[in-house]
Design a protein around this motif. Sequence first.
Motif, PDB file in Angstrom:
ATOM      1  N   SER A 152      13.871 -26.831   3.079  1.00 45.02           N
ATOM      2  CA  SER A 152      12.656 -27.313   2.421  1.00 45.02           C
ATOM      3  C   SER A 152      11.430 -26.919   3.231  1.00 45.02           C
ATOM      4  CB  SER A 152      12.710 -28.837   2.274  1.00 45.02           C
ATOM      5  OG  SER A 152      12.629 -29.459   3.549  1.00 45.02           O
ATOM      6  N   THR A 153      10.283 -27.005   2.587  1.00 44.82           N
ATOM      7  CA  THR A 153       9.028 -26.631   3.250  1.00 44.82           C
ATOM      8  C   THR A 153       8.800 -27.451   4.517  1.00 44.82           C
ATOM      9  OG1 THR A 153       8.065 -26.041   1.112  1.00 44.82           O
ATOM     10  CG2 THR A 153       6.527 -26.455   2.918  1.00 44.82           C
ATOM     11  N   ALA A 154       9.105 -28.753   4.455  1.00 42.63           N
ATOM     12  CA  ALA A 154       8.864 -29.623   5.614  1.00 42.63           C
ATOM     13  C   ALA A 154       9.734 -29.241   6.809  1.00 42.63           C
ATOM     14  CB  ALA A 154       9.118 -31.077   5.225  1.00 42.63           C
ATOM     15  N   GLU A 155      10.886 -28.645   6.553  1.00 43.51           N
ATOM     16  CA  GLU A 155      11.808 -28.304   7.641  1.00 43.51           C
ATOM     17  C   GLU A 155      11.537 -26.944   8.261  1.00 43.51           C
ATOM     18  OE1 GLU A 155      16.031 -30.202   6.578  1.00 43.51           O
ATOM     19  OE2 GLU A 155      15.173 -29.083   4.900  1.00 43.51           O
ATOM     20  N   LEU A 156      10.655 -26.148   7.643  1.00 44.19           N
ATOM     21  CA  LEU A 156      10.396 -24.797   8.128  1.00 44.19           C
ATOM     22  C   LEU A 156       9.194 -24.759   9.059  1.00 44.19           C
ATOM     23  CD1 LEU A 156      10.898 -22.650   4.899  1.00 44.19           C
ATOM     24  CD2 LEU A 156      12.433 -22.837   6.842  1.00 44.19           C
ATOM     25  N   SER A 157       9.245 -23.848  10.031  1.00 38.46           N
ATOM     26  CA  SER A 157       8.099 -23.630  10.908  1.00 38.46           C
ATOM     27  C   SER A 157       7.053 -22.805  10.158  1.00 38.46           C
ATOM     28  CB  SER A 157       8.542 -22.886  12.168  1.00 38.46           C
ATOM     29  OG  SER A 157       8.953 -21.564  11.838  1.00 38.46           O
ATOM     30  N   GLU A 158       5.834 -22.732  10.717  1.00 43.85           N
ATOM     31  CA  GLU A 158       4.780 -21.935  10.100  1.00 43.85           C
ATOM     32  C   GLU A 158       5.197 -20.470   9.991  1.00 43.85           C
ATOM     33  OE1 GLU A 158       1.876 -22.649   8.684  1.00 43.85           O
ATOM     34  OE2 GLU A 158       2.338 -24.768   8.867  1.00 43.85           O
TER      35      GLU A 158
ATOM     36  N   ASP B  70       7.416 -30.904  -5.934  1.00 42.99           N
ATOM     37  CA  ASP B  70       6.974 -29.879  -4.990  1.00 42.99           C
ATOM     38  C   ASP B  70       8.174 -29.126  -4.438  1.00 42.99           C
ATOM     39  OD1 ASP B  70       8.163 -31.454  -3.064  1.00 42.99           O
ATOM     40  OD2 ASP B  70       6.287 -32.130  -2.140  1.00 42.99           O
ATOM     41  N   ALA B  71       7.939 -28.248  -3.453  1.00 42.99           N
ATOM     42  CA  ALA B  71       9.017 -27.397  -2.922  1.00 42.99           C
ATOM     43  C   ALA B  71      10.129 -28.211  -2.288  1.00 42.99           C
ATOM     44  CB  ALA B  71       8.437 -26.409  -1.904  1.00 42.99           C
ATOM     45  N   ASP B  72       9.822 -29.459  -1.893  1.00 41.75           N
ATOM     46  CA  ASP B  72      10.836 -30.322  -1.270  1.00 41.75           C
ATOM     47  C   ASP B  72      11.476 -31.275  -2.275  1.00 41.75           C
ATOM     48  OD1 ASP B  72      10.226 -29.177   1.197  1.00 41.75           O
ATOM     49  OD2 ASP B  72       8.549 -30.552   1.491  1.00 41.75           O
TER      50      ASP B  72
END
Length: 478
Positions: A123-129, A355-357
């Motif tokens: 998910s987006t929250a788990e990914l780094s920039e 959302d993405a998550d």
Amino acid sequence: MCTHLQKRGSVYYFRRVIPVELQPLFDGKKQWMHSLGTKELAEGKRLARLAGTDTDGLIALAQQRIAAGEVSRPPTRHAASRALTEDLIAHMEAQSRIDEAHEEGQHRRKRHRQSLEERLKLSTAELSEDDLVVRDMVRDAEFRVTLANDQALAAKAALAETRAAKAELSAVEAAPLTPVSPVSGGMMLDEGVIAGWAKERNPRAKGVDTYRSTARWFYDRAGRIPVANITRANVQAFKAALLDEGTSAANIQMKLRRLRTLLQWAFENDHATSNAAAGITIRDNAAASNRRKEFDLVSLRSIFGSAVYSEGQRPRASRGEAAYWLPLLALFTGARLEEIGQLRPADVQLLGYPDADGIERSAWFIQITSDIAAGLKVKNAASERLVPVHPELQSLGFVQFVTDAAERGAVRLFDELRPNSYGRLTAKWGQWFSRYLRLTCKVTDKRMVFHSFRHTFKHYARHVEMIEGISRQIMGHS
């Protein structure tokens, strides 16, 4: 160029036959052959070319040594083994080590790629920039590949159509010319053809009138000829007459295009044996310099610093709040003028979305849609879309403006707009804005018009690296 590439199973190999006269120098070996350690064709070709260059060097060096008399062609396999010089052996061993290192690198990168692919599924929250940037780049690349494939197929179809048209024209031009006298009977362009074309294509009323006007222009210069008797010579004479009258290349191109459309309909519906206007065009050297462009920052400051925005003025011809909101909406949505002008309060909605998550969220959207019964029209099927309301529009009070319009029972958001004779709501307002842009805002570049807001949106979407597929969807492109 031969790449000496072979495939065994799913893996690519390098294989090259050693010249017969040199085989004794390489211990009787008849060929070089080794795995390239890849299943990808492009990578296999690249590695095979490198191996080919290395073996070219080995062959050249062996031939030079024989020519220089440093070694002679040994008659036996064992003598050849002794004649093989140490530097050749060292070279081959070095190449072998390079090949092994490359294969190892291929396997190592494969493991890293698999790891990255699994990580990007998070998910987006788990990914780094950094991972988010990589995912955006991958999606952008996938979209460009899809778009390129679609464009290639379209270009291939267009090329096939052009070739067929040229073949048909060649056959027509090769046939002996027989003068045809105009006759009074038969279907005419400005009557039967336009009526049939309009019934089938269902264009706007203004569109029908522009095509009927082109038919009249043609008849005024070529005579009233039934569509079945119109020849290429008639069309060429029409083009020449327009040139003699000083008509601009862009205007001639437009008239030829409309004439070509009508004659194509006549041909497809068996009212003519060919499209006499097919392939007849004119070069417009000024097209590039006259093409619309985005507003620059100076022009944007002039527009949004003008009295409508800085002093709250609402000139009578500006149709009230349309003067304030239409330019802003065009700038922040990239929508076309008529798409904005025909909006109803119900077309601005608060909608939920995951959302993405997978978290449920809500946001304001503008629904651009077609509804013939309600008088709503869009350019094509791709133009029907949902456009997010930019936060800046919300902070300026757009949602409150919509709410107020709904509470007073307004049919449309900009209910002071009045349709012209063709039913276009924003036609008169567009004329006012053009004058306001030139005279009040002092934007004198003729390439900058209201439609430039759409180009400006596209320009800044690229500037902030918005994924192209998203910007095209917001703007209503296919």
